[in-house]
Design an enzyme around this catalytic site. Structure first.
Site, PDB file in Angstrom:
ATOM      1  N   GLU A 101      -9.629  -1.510   5.619  1.00 22.78           N
ATOM      2  CA  GLU A 101     -10.238  -1.153   6.898  1.00 22.78           C
ATOM      3  C   GLU A 101     -11.517  -1.967   7.126  1.00 22.78           C
ATOM      4  O   GLU A 101     -12.110  -2.475   6.175  1.00 22.78           O
ATOM      5  CB  GLU A 101     -10.612   0.340   6.879  1.00 22.78           C
ATOM      6  CG  GLU A 101      -9.430   1.289   6.717  1.00 22.78           C
ATOM      7  CD  GLU A 101      -8.617   1.468   8.007  1.00 22.78           C
ATOM      8  OE1 GLU A 101      -8.559   0.548   8.832  1.00 22.78           O
ATOM      9  OE2 GLU A 101      -8.031   2.551   8.166  1.00 22.78           O
ATOM     10  N   HIS A 115      -7.237  -4.375  10.585  1.00 20.17           N
ATOM     11  CA  HIS A 115      -7.005  -4.190   9.149  1.00 20.17           C
ATOM     12  C   HIS A 115      -5.731  -4.885   8.703  1.00 20.17           C
ATOM     13  O   HIS A 115      -4.813  -5.095   9.486  1.00 20.17           O
ATOM     14  CB  HIS A 115      -7.034  -2.703   8.747  1.00 20.17           C
ATOM     15  CG  HIS A 115      -5.811  -1.893   9.062  1.00 20.17           C
ATOM     16  ND1 HIS A 115      -5.900  -0.586   9.509  1.00 20.17           N
ATOM     17  CD2 HIS A 115      -4.488  -2.154   8.981  1.00 20.17           C
ATOM     18  CE1 HIS A 115      -4.676  -0.104   9.676  1.00 20.17           C
ATOM     19  NE2 HIS A 115      -3.806  -1.033   9.365  1.00 20.17           N
ATOM     20  N   ASN A 150      -7.299  -2.257  14.605  1.00 29.50           N
ATOM     21  CA  ASN A 150      -8.711  -2.541  14.315  1.00 29.50           C
ATOM     22  C   ASN A 150      -8.883  -3.772  13.433  1.00 29.50           C
ATOM     23  O   ASN A 150      -9.954  -4.002  12.886  1.00 29.50           O
ATOM     24  CB  ASN A 150      -9.367  -1.322  13.647  1.00 29.50           C
ATOM     25  CG  ASN A 150      -8.710  -0.963  12.320  1.00 29.50           C
ATOM     26  OD1 ASN A 150      -7.801  -1.670  11.864  1.00 29.50           O
ATOM     27  ND2 ASN A 150      -9.156   0.119  11.695  1.00 29.50           N
ATOM     28  N   ASP A 184       0.808  -1.220   0.000  1.00 26.67           N
ATOM     29  CA  ASP A 184       0.000   0.000   0.000  1.00 26.67           C
ATOM     30  C   ASP A 184       0.841   1.270   0.000  1.00 26.67           C
ATOM     31  O   ASP A 184       2.060   1.218   0.172  1.00 26.67           O
ATOM     32  CB  ASP A 184      -0.958  -0.010   1.214  1.00 26.67           C
ATOM     33  CG  ASP A 184      -0.273  -0.419   2.517  1.00 26.67           C
ATOM     34  OD1 ASP A 184       0.963  -0.388   2.577  1.00 26.67           O
ATOM     35  OD2 ASP A 184      -0.984  -0.764   3.476  1.00 26.67           O
TER      36      ASP A 184
HETATM   37  C1  GLP Z   1      -0.400   0.477   8.574  1.00 28.72           C
HETATM   38  C2  GLP Z   1      -0.106  -0.384   7.358  1.00 28.72           C
HETATM   39  C3  GLP Z   1      -0.340  -1.833   7.621  1.00 28.72           C
HETATM   40  C4  GLP Z   1       0.300  -2.233   8.942  1.00 28.72           C
HETATM   41  C5  GLP Z   1      -0.314  -1.455  10.067  1.00 28.72           C
HETATM   42  C6  GLP Z   1       0.232  -1.820  11.428  1.00 28.72           C
HETATM   43  O1  GLP Z   1      -1.696   0.915   8.661  1.00 28.72           O
HETATM   44  N1  GLP Z   1      -0.853   0.004   6.210  1.00 28.72           N
HETATM   45  O2  GLP Z   1       0.185  -2.604   6.554  1.00 28.72           O
HETATM   46  O3  GLP Z   1       0.138  -3.608   9.152  1.00 28.72           O
HETATM   47  O4  GLP Z   1      -0.061  -0.080   9.824  1.00 28.72           O
HETATM   48  O5  GLP Z   1       1.419  -1.128  11.652  1.00 28.72           O
HETATM   49  P1  GLP Z   1       2.440  -1.427  12.799  1.00 28.72           P
HETATM   50  O6  GLP Z   1       3.179  -2.656  12.371  1.00 28.72           O
HETATM   51  O7  GLP Z   1       3.344  -0.230  12.823  1.00 28.72           O
HETATM   52  O8  GLP Z   1       1.676  -1.619  14.048  1.00 28.72           O
END
Ligand code: GLP
Length: 241
Positions: free
Chosen positions: A143, A138, A136, A67
């Site tokens: 989302e 995702h 959440n 993404d």
């Molecule tokens: C972002 C990314 C996700 C990731 C999530 C969790 O929103 N788009 O791909 O898994 O954050 O991030 P973190 O690993 O920093 O908790």
């Protein structure tokens, strides 16, 4: 779904890197799916160490990222392009021309999202995809919503994601409100998936993913239907299981 709990993030990084290494040794032309966020960082550190030891060669591999924020130029320090460059791509020999990350600055987002899915298909699909998980539930930027989106698409970020990701920006106001994300279908078509969850804030989401109903209200729950998923968690993230 295979669940492995390690006390230390470092161990999670090493174990997940071993799976990437096995994939790459089996097929040097592997198609690797990378993710951003804090969760995969120990994996990228371990992959870099294996590369530095001369054990891994990425020269024939191809990568696709999950993404990118809409509106952020690839040179913006909080863009996922910059994140990947800084934390992995500048440290290994994956050719720049083999790297794919959705663009957040295309005038026709729908068209470029379709082209992104076509590139994944043209490369034969993703062999091994790494994922984090949002607080959440995702995955990528899919989302919680009413349906599971299939291909790459534009998404509106939820307030909880904006709050969680504000740490990468000067303030929450600066977090883009939209992103381009691989869809749930794109992720589910990967032949093998690793998901990393660490910290207390992920415990509810991990519970929903592993034991909850399969519902787009917890997007990661769809992974229960994938034949080859390994979840690496620390004790905090696995606390409610
Ligand atoms: C972002 C990314 C996700 C990731 C999530 C969790 O929103 N788009 O791909 O898994 O954050 O991030 P973190 O690993 O920093 O908790």
């Amino acid at each position: 779904m295979n669940l492995v709990v390690y006390p230390e993030k470092r161990q999670i990084g090493q174990a997940a890197a071993m799976m990437f290494a096995a994939q790459l040794l089996k097929n040097p032309r592997s198609v690797l799916g990378f993710a951003t966020g804090s969760s995969p960082l120990p994996v990228y550190e371990s992959l870099t160490a294996l590369y530095d030891q001369g054990l891994l060669d990425f020269s024939k591999a191809v990568s696709f990222n999950l993404d990118e924020y809409v509106g952020l130029d690839r040179d913006h320090p909080a863009s996922y392009h910059a994140f990947m460059q800084q934390n992995l791509f500048s440290k290994i020999n994956l050719p720049q021309e083999n790297i794919h990350i959705p663009s957040g600055t295309e005038s026709d987002v729908e068209q470029s999202a379709k082209a992104y899915d076509a590139s994944i298909a043209a490369c034969g699909g993703i062999d091994l995809q790494i994922l984090g998980i949002g607080n959440n539930g995702h995955i990528a930027f899919n989302e919680p919503c009413d349906c599971f989106p299939d291909g790459t698409h534009k998404v509106q970020l939820s307030e909880s994601t904006i709050a969680a990701n504000a740490r990468f920006f000067d303030s929450a106001d600066q977090v883009p409100r939209f992103a381009v994300s691989m869809g749930i279908g794109s992720i589910m078509r990967a032949r093998q998936i690793i998901l990393i969850a660490t910290g207390k804030a992920k415990a509810e989401a991990v519970l929903g993913m592993v034991k909850g109903d399969i519902t787009p209200r917890c997007p990661a729950s769809i992974l229960q239907l994938h034949p080859c998923v390994t979840v690496f968690a620390d004790p905090d993230a696995a606390a409610l299981l």
